[in-house]
Design an enzyme around this catalytic site. Sequence first.
Site, PDB file in Angstrom:
ATOM      1  N   GLY A   1       0.794  -1.225   0.000  1.00 41.80           N
ATOM      2  CA  GLY A   1       0.000   0.000   0.000  1.00 41.80           C
ATOM      3  C   GLY A   1       0.821   1.267   0.000  1.00 41.80           C
ATOM      4  O   GLY A   1       0.941   1.931  -1.023  1.00 41.80           O
ATOM      5  N   ASP A   2       1.396   1.616   1.125  1.00 43.20           N
ATOM      6  CA  ASP A   2       2.126   2.889   1.236  1.00 43.20           C
ATOM      7  C   ASP A   2       3.623   2.664   0.991  1.00 43.20           C
ATOM      8  O   ASP A   2       4.463   2.953   1.836  1.00 43.20           O
ATOM      9  CB  ASP A   2       1.890   3.500   2.615  1.00 43.20           C
ATOM     10  CG  ASP A   2       2.257   4.986   2.669  1.00 43.20           C
ATOM     11  OD1 ASP A   2       2.421   5.602   1.587  1.00 43.20           O
ATOM     12  OD2 ASP A   2       2.392   5.526   3.774  1.00 43.20           O
ATOM     13  N   LEU A   3       3.941   2.162  -0.215  1.00 39.13           N
ATOM     14  CA  LEU A   3       5.325   1.861  -0.560  1.00 39.13           C
ATOM     15  C   LEU A   3       6.030   3.140  -0.990  1.00 39.13           C
ATOM     16  O   LEU A   3       5.612   3.817  -1.933  1.00 39.13           O
ATOM     17  CB  LEU A   3       5.352   0.836  -1.703  1.00 39.13           C
ATOM     18  CG  LEU A   3       6.691   0.203  -2.041  1.00 39.13           C
ATOM     19  CD1 LEU A   3       7.249  -0.567  -0.855  1.00 39.13           C
ATOM     20  CD2 LEU A   3       6.532  -0.735  -3.241  1.00 39.13           C
TER      21      LEU A   3
ATOM     22  N   ASN B   1       9.587   4.147   3.921  1.00 43.37           N
ATOM     23  CA  ASN B   1       9.151   2.894   4.523  1.00 43.37           C
ATOM     24  C   ASN B   1      10.037   1.717   4.128  1.00 43.37           C
ATOM     25  O   ASN B   1       9.636   0.563   4.260  1.00 43.37           O
ATOM     26  CB  ASN B   1       7.697   2.598   4.128  1.00 43.37           C
ATOM     27  CG  ASN B   1       6.723   3.508   4.866  1.00 43.37           C
ATOM     28  OD1 ASN B   1       7.076   4.105   5.885  1.00 43.37           O
ATOM     29  ND2 ASN B   1       5.516   3.640   4.352  1.00 43.37           N
TER      30      ASN B   1
END
Length: 199
Positions: free
Chosen positions: A9-11, A15
Amino acid sequence: MHKAGWVFGDLKPDNLIVTGPPSKIRSIDVGGTTIQGRAIKEFTEFYDRGYWGLGTRKADPAYDLFAAAMIIINTAYPKRFAKTTGDFKQLKMMVRQKKELLKYEDVILNALQGHYSSAGEMRNDMLQLTSLTISLAVLKLEFGRMNGHIILSDEISPDTWKLLDKSTGEILQKANEKVYSGNQLEFYAKLVNRLEELK
């Protein structure tokens, strides 16, 4: 992760951490992981295909692969860039403006358009671009003795080795008289051009 039915998702670079050696990339902050088929829970606009009008925020492997392509683009634009037209044409233009991205253009553009069905498919295409197509075929060196020591008494240069171009099967060597008869400059120019392609 994708094979298990999940999407990160929040790649984004924030991260990811690199550990090693050997080098490995690990993902952190897994709060945005989403079961495939559901709406993405967390995202960062620059890496989000919905923000660029290139897909939905429905969790599927292609969503993460879009973000992976944007991470590659981000390496050439450390401060990112603003959305103008906010579509595929803008991203394609940004890729083509950076020499370091041109080699990977096809992979990046395929990922941006959702053409990859799996991370393995994208990985294989990337590996084909980064694999060396030239290998050392022959290396001849002369050694001698001096004061009881064995020493190298030759130079390491195209005069002492032969390279194999694995993509064509051609042996790159100065002594190849059929191709380079009496023209050393032609040989060195061709060799330099071929090695430049590997950068």
